[in-house]
Scaffold this motif. Structure first.
Motif, PDB file in Angstrom:
ATOM      1  N   MET A 249       2.963   5.782  -5.846  1.00  0.00           N
ATOM      2  CA  MET A 249       2.630   5.805  -7.267  1.00  0.00           C
ATOM      3  C   MET A 249       1.465   6.747  -7.542  1.00  0.00           C
ATOM      4  O   MET A 249       1.431   7.415  -8.561  1.00  0.00           O
ATOM      5  CB  MET A 249       2.293   4.400  -7.768  1.00  0.00           C
ATOM      6  CG  MET A 249       3.469   3.446  -7.752  1.00  0.00           C
ATOM      7  SD  MET A 249       4.924   4.078  -8.611  1.00  0.00           S
ATOM      8  CE  MET A 249       4.338   4.100 -10.285  1.00  0.00           C
ATOM      9  N   ALA A 250       0.521   6.825  -6.635  1.00  0.00           N
ATOM     10  CA  ALA A 250      -0.621   7.722  -6.822  1.00  0.00           C
ATOM     11  C   ALA A 250      -0.169   9.176  -6.786  1.00  0.00           C
ATOM     12  O   ALA A 250      -0.739  10.029  -7.463  1.00  0.00           O
ATOM     13  CB  ALA A 250      -1.671   7.463  -5.752  1.00  0.00           C
ATOM     14  N   CYS A 251       0.876   9.467  -6.032  1.00  0.00           N
ATOM     15  CA  CYS A 251       1.379  10.839  -5.935  1.00  0.00           C
ATOM     16  C   CYS A 251       2.075  11.279  -7.214  1.00  0.00           C
ATOM     17  O   CYS A 251       2.273  12.460  -7.438  1.00  0.00           O
ATOM     18  CB  CYS A 251       2.348  10.967  -4.763  1.00  0.00           C
ATOM     19  SG  CYS A 251       1.540  10.779  -3.181  1.00  0.00           S
ATOM     20  N   VAL A 252       2.474  10.348  -8.046  1.00  0.00           N
ATOM     21  CA  VAL A 252       3.152  10.677  -9.299  1.00  0.00           C
ATOM     22  C   VAL A 252       2.182  11.283 -10.298  1.00  0.00           C
ATOM     23  O   VAL A 252       2.576  12.001 -11.201  1.00  0.00           O
ATOM     24  CB  VAL A 252       3.823   9.407  -9.878  1.00  0.00           C
ATOM     25  CG1 VAL A 252       4.375   9.647 -11.253  1.00  0.00           C
ATOM     26  CG2 VAL A 252       4.903   8.928  -8.936  1.00  0.00           C
ATOM     27  N   CYS A 253       0.909  11.017 -10.128  1.00  0.00           N
ATOM     28  CA  CYS A 253      -0.096  11.498 -11.070  1.00  0.00           C
ATOM     29  C   CYS A 253      -0.097  13.022 -11.154  1.00  0.00           C
ATOM     30  O   CYS A 253       0.042  13.713 -10.153  1.00  0.00           O
ATOM     31  CB  CYS A 253      -1.491  11.038 -10.635  1.00  0.00           C
ATOM     32  SG  CYS A 253      -1.663   9.268 -10.646  1.00  0.00           S
TER      33      CYS A 253
ATOM     34  N   TRP B 124       0.830  -1.207   0.000  1.00  0.00           N
ATOM     35  CA  TRP B 124       0.000   0.000   0.000  1.00  0.00           C
ATOM     36  C   TRP B 124       0.865   1.258   0.000  1.00  0.00           C
ATOM     37  O   TRP B 124       0.503   2.253  -0.626  1.00  0.00           O
ATOM     38  CB  TRP B 124      -0.971   0.007   1.170  1.00  0.00           C
ATOM     39  CG  TRP B 124      -2.183  -0.818   0.902  1.00  0.00           C
ATOM     40  CD1 TRP B 124      -2.547  -1.956   1.532  1.00  0.00           C
ATOM     41  CD2 TRP B 124      -3.180  -0.593  -0.106  1.00  0.00           C
ATOM     42  NE1 TRP B 124      -3.702  -2.459   0.979  1.00  0.00           N
ATOM     43  CE2 TRP B 124      -4.116  -1.644  -0.012  1.00  0.00           C
ATOM     44  CE3 TRP B 124      -3.367   0.377  -1.080  1.00  0.00           C
ATOM     45  CZ2 TRP B 124      -5.222  -1.741  -0.853  1.00  0.00           C
ATOM     46  CZ3 TRP B 124      -4.470   0.281  -1.913  1.00  0.00           C
ATOM     47  CH2 TRP B 124      -5.379  -0.762  -1.798  1.00  0.00           C
ATOM     48  N   SER B 125       2.007   1.236   0.666  1.00  0.00           N
ATOM     49  CA  SER B 125       2.908   2.393   0.642  1.00  0.00           C
ATOM     50  C   SER B 125       3.385   2.646  -0.782  1.00  0.00           C
ATOM     51  O   SER B 125       3.454   3.783  -1.234  1.00  0.00           O
ATOM     52  CB  SER B 125       4.113   2.160   1.559  1.00  0.00           C
ATOM     53  OG  SER B 125       3.691   2.058   2.881  1.00  0.00           O
ATOM     54  N   TRP B 126       3.727   1.561  -1.483  1.00  0.00           N
ATOM     55  CA  TRP B 126       4.138   1.694  -2.878  1.00  0.00           C
ATOM     56  C   TRP B 126       3.009   2.296  -3.694  1.00  0.00           C
ATOM     57  O   TRP B 126       3.227   3.184  -4.518  1.00  0.00           O
ATOM     58  CB  TRP B 126       4.537   0.321  -3.418  1.00  0.00           C
ATOM     59  CG  TRP B 126       4.901   0.354  -4.864  1.00  0.00           C
ATOM     60  CD1 TRP B 126       6.097   0.699  -5.400  1.00  0.00           C
ATOM     61  CD2 TRP B 126       4.044   0.042  -5.975  1.00  0.00           C
ATOM     62  NE1 TRP B 126       6.049   0.615  -6.776  1.00  0.00           N
ATOM     63  CE2 TRP B 126       4.799   0.212  -7.144  1.00  0.00           C
ATOM     64  CE3 TRP B 126       2.720  -0.364  -6.083  1.00  0.00           C
ATOM     65  CZ2 TRP B 126       4.274  -0.013  -8.404  1.00  0.00           C
ATOM     66  CZ3 TRP B 126       2.205  -0.594  -7.346  1.00  0.00           C
ATOM     67  CH2 TRP B 126       2.986  -0.410  -8.483  1.00  0.00           C
TER      68      TRP B 126
ATOM     69  N   ARG C 246      -4.941   8.160 -11.903  1.00  0.00           N
ATOM     70  CA  ARG C 246      -5.133   7.651 -10.553  1.00  0.00           C
ATOM     71  C   ARG C 246      -6.047   6.419 -10.577  1.00  0.00           C
ATOM     72  O   ARG C 246      -5.790   5.438  -9.888  1.00  0.00           O
ATOM     73  CB  ARG C 246      -5.701   8.722  -9.646  1.00  0.00           C
ATOM     74  CG  ARG C 246      -5.737   8.274  -8.209  1.00  0.00           C
ATOM     75  CD  ARG C 246      -6.094   9.430  -7.296  1.00  0.00           C
ATOM     76  NE  ARG C 246      -6.116   8.957  -5.957  1.00  0.00           N
ATOM     77  CZ  ARG C 246      -5.180   9.179  -5.068  1.00  0.00           C
ATOM     78  NH1 ARG C 246      -4.141   9.896  -5.400  1.00  0.00           N
ATOM     79  NH2 ARG C 246      -5.272   8.708  -3.847  1.00  0.00           N
ATOM     80  N   GLY C 247      -7.087   6.458 -11.386  1.00  0.00           N
ATOM     81  CA  GLY C 247      -7.979   5.302 -11.488  1.00  0.00           C
ATOM     82  C   GLY C 247      -7.259   4.067 -11.995  1.00  0.00           C
ATOM     83  O   GLY C 247      -7.431   2.976 -11.473  1.00  0.00           O
TER      84      GLY C 247
ATOM     85  N   ILE D 282      -6.109   0.273 -10.063  1.00  0.00           N
ATOM     86  CA  ILE D 282      -6.220  -1.077 -10.610  1.00  0.00           C
ATOM     87  C   ILE D 282      -4.889  -1.811 -10.448  1.00  0.00           C
ATOM     88  O   ILE D 282      -4.842  -2.953 -10.008  1.00  0.00           O
ATOM     89  CB  ILE D 282      -6.643  -1.041 -12.096  1.00  0.00           C
ATOM     90  CG1 ILE D 282      -8.076  -0.515 -12.217  1.00  0.00           C
ATOM     91  CG2 ILE D 282      -6.522  -2.417 -12.738  1.00  0.00           C
ATOM     92  CD1 ILE D 282      -8.486  -0.165 -13.625  1.00  0.00           C
ATOM     93  N   GLY D 283      -3.804  -1.135 -10.791  1.00  0.00           N
ATOM     94  CA  GLY D 283      -2.478  -1.737 -10.634  1.00  0.00           C
ATOM     95  C   GLY D 283      -2.168  -2.063  -9.191  1.00  0.00           C
ATOM     96  O   GLY D 283      -1.610  -3.115  -8.885  1.00  0.00           O
ATOM     97  N   CYS D 284      -2.547  -1.179  -8.283  1.00  0.00           N
ATOM     98  CA  CYS D 284      -2.299  -1.410  -6.862  1.00  0.00           C
ATOM     99  C   CYS D 284      -3.087  -2.603  -6.349  1.00  0.00           C
ATOM    100  O   CYS D 284      -2.587  -3.380  -5.543  1.00  0.00           O
ATOM    101  CB  CYS D 284      -2.656  -0.173  -6.049  1.00  0.00           C
ATOM    102  SG  CYS D 284      -1.496   1.175  -6.281  1.00  0.00           S
TER     103      CYS D 284
END
Length: 134
Positions: free
Chosen positions: A21-25, A15-17, A36-37, A41-43
């Motif tokens: 990754m969501a912050c890169v958006c 979840w930290s990863w 982000r959507g 899915i990837g997460c």
């Protein structure tokens, strides 16, 4: 969903990863939500893999520990205890086999889903400026 104690660190790492990754958006209206959507899915795929792999590792370690104890104490065991051990080993091997099959199936499906996701992102006209060569 009940989490096992040694499974929680692996899930927390996943979840930290995902959060990183969501912050890169890029935070610009629709583009942000599109990326982000798809990141979610990837997460989910990563977390499902972590969950299966952790359960498989835990069951395999438990079986190895049980086998070591059996080999150490074999001479002192009664026939009932040996039969109980054999039954427990069969159940563990069955669970491990099922988890291995589920993990393999998940990996195959995840690759397919990542391929579909990549295709969707490359085909989306709203992301065309991000995918064109420099």
């Amino acid at each position: 969903m009940r989490l096992r104690s040694n499974f929680q660190p692996a899930l927390h790492t996943a979840w930290s990863w995902c959060d990183r990754m969501a912050c890169v958006c890029v935070p610009t209206s629709n583009l942000h939500f599109i990326l982000r959507g798809h990141g979610v899915i990837g997460c989910r795929l990563v977390c499902a893999h972590v969950s299966l792999q952790s359960r498989l590792d835990e069951d395999t370690a438990s079986l190895a520990k049980r086998q070591a104890a059996f080999n150490r104490d074999r001479d002192q065991m009664s026939n009932e205890e040996e039969e109980e051990y054999q039954k427990a080993v069969e159940e563990s091997m069955f669970r491990i086999h099922i988890l291995e099959k589920r993990l393999k199936r998940h990996e195959e499906q995840a690759l397919h889903k990542y391929y579909e996701l990549d295709h969707k992102l490359r085909a989306d006209p709203r992301l065309a400026q991000l995918t064109k060569p420099l």
